[in-house]
Design a protein around this motif. Structure first.
Motif, short mmCIF file in Angstrom:
data_model
loop_
_atom_site.label_atom_id
_atom_site.label_comp_id
_atom_site.label_asym_id
_atom_site.label_seq_id
_atom_site.Cartn_x
_atom_site.Cartn_y
_atom_site.Cartn_z
N ASP A 4 0.82 -1.19 0.00
CA ASP A 4 0.00 0.00 0.00
C ASP A 4 0.86 1.25 0.00
OD1 ASP A 4 -2.48 -1.46 2.24
OD2 ASP A 4 -2.28 -1.57 0.05
N LYS A 7 2.27 1.95 -3.42
CA LYS A 7 1.31 2.49 -4.40
C LYS A 7 0.83 3.90 -4.04
CE LYS A 7 -0.45 0.62 -7.49
NZ LYS A 7 -0.10 0.59 -8.93
N ASN A 8 0.88 4.24 -2.77
CA ASN A 8 0.30 5.51 -2.32
C ASN A 8 1.25 6.21 -1.35
OD1 ASN A 8 -2.40 5.33 -3.62
ND2 ASN A 8 -2.60 3.53 -2.31
N GLU A 11 0.38 8.81 1.45
CA GLU A 11 -0.03 8.46 2.80
C GLU A 11 1.13 8.62 3.78
OE1 GLU A 11 -2.94 8.10 3.66
OE2 GLU A 11 -4.14 7.22 2.04
N ALA A 74 -1.29 15.05 -3.51
CA ALA A 74 -2.26 14.05 -3.05
C ALA A 74 -2.39 14.02 -1.53
CB ALA A 74 -1.88 12.66 -3.56
N SER A 75 -1.43 14.61 -0.83
CA SER A 75 -1.42 14.58 0.62
C SER A 75 -2.23 15.74 1.20
CB SER A 75 0.02 14.64 1.15
OG SER A 75 0.04 14.90 2.54
N ASP A 95 -4.61 12.80 -6.86
CA ASP A 95 -3.58 11.84 -7.23
C ASP A 95 -3.21 12.13 -8.68
OD1 ASP A 95 -2.21 9.51 -8.15
OD2 ASP A 95 -3.22 8.28 -6.65
#
Length: 203
Positions: A4, A7-8, A11, A74-75, A95
């Motif tokens: 995870d 991919k992100n 986060e 994206a954050s 994103d």
């Protein structure tokens, strides 16, 4: 969990936002490349800072040059800091892989942001860059030099980086009508960054 995070990566930045704001290098070692982008622009040009972080120092530098810039990240935690730093600047939470703004820019900056995507997600980004640039627009991004992935540390958290090979980046740029203006490998004056600058030249 590692999958995870891979991919992100945004986060992770949500978790370390305050640390990042306090510890991100406030200098402007990127300045010579930003100035090269600016040399292709005019007073009415619009710039997209893709993965803008807190806005310091890159977005702030463009603002100091009286240029129109939009920050995107994206954050949510990082963007909340950016909005406090630059309250009059437009910011977008998104994103980059899902970007569809129905707007075109004269430059896109993806400095130390694009390379947080897994290698398998990066080729499709060139279509997104193309979709969001005016003819003659400038793309500036940083990357690795070989196809693969690497892990670093940020604020005590693991931080993912992905890269295509140099040849894959060259092919992707050509396939999406970009003319290469500069490719600097491991610039010692810029944190050993690998820098690409290209001009969108549609047929």
């Amino acid at each position: 969990m590692e999958k995870d995070v891979r991919k992100n990566v945004f986060e992770v930045y949500n978790q370390v936002a305050d640390w990042f704001s306090e510890n991100r290098d406030q200098g402007l070692m990127e300045k010579k490349y930003l100035d090269e982008v600016i040399a292709h622009l005019n007073d009415d040009s619009c710039i997209l800072d893709l993965g803008c972080g807190t806005g310091i120092p890159i977005l702030g530098y463009f603002l100091s040059r009286k240029l129109n810039i939009t920050g995107l990240d994206a954050s949510s935690k990082i963007l909340s800091i950016a909005k406090k730093n630059f309250p009059s600047t437009p910011f977008i939470q998104a994103d980059m892989r899902e970007l569809s703004l129905n707007k075109k820019f004269d430059a896109i900056i993806a400095w130390h942001s694009f390379f947080h995507l897994p290698a398998e997600d990066q080729p499709a980004m060139f279509g997104i860059f193309e979709k969001h640039l005016n003819p003659g627009g400038i793309l500036l991004f940083t990357s690795g030099t070989i196809h693969g992935e690497a892990w670093g540390q940020i604020g005590g958290e693991k931080l993912f980086h992905g890269s295509l090979s140099t040849e894959e980046y060259q092919r992707s740029l050509t396939a999406h009508h970009f003319s290469l203006l500069k490719h600097q490998v491991n610039d010692p004056q810029c944190g050993n960054a690998n820098i690409w600058m290209a001009k969108y030249t549609p047929v």
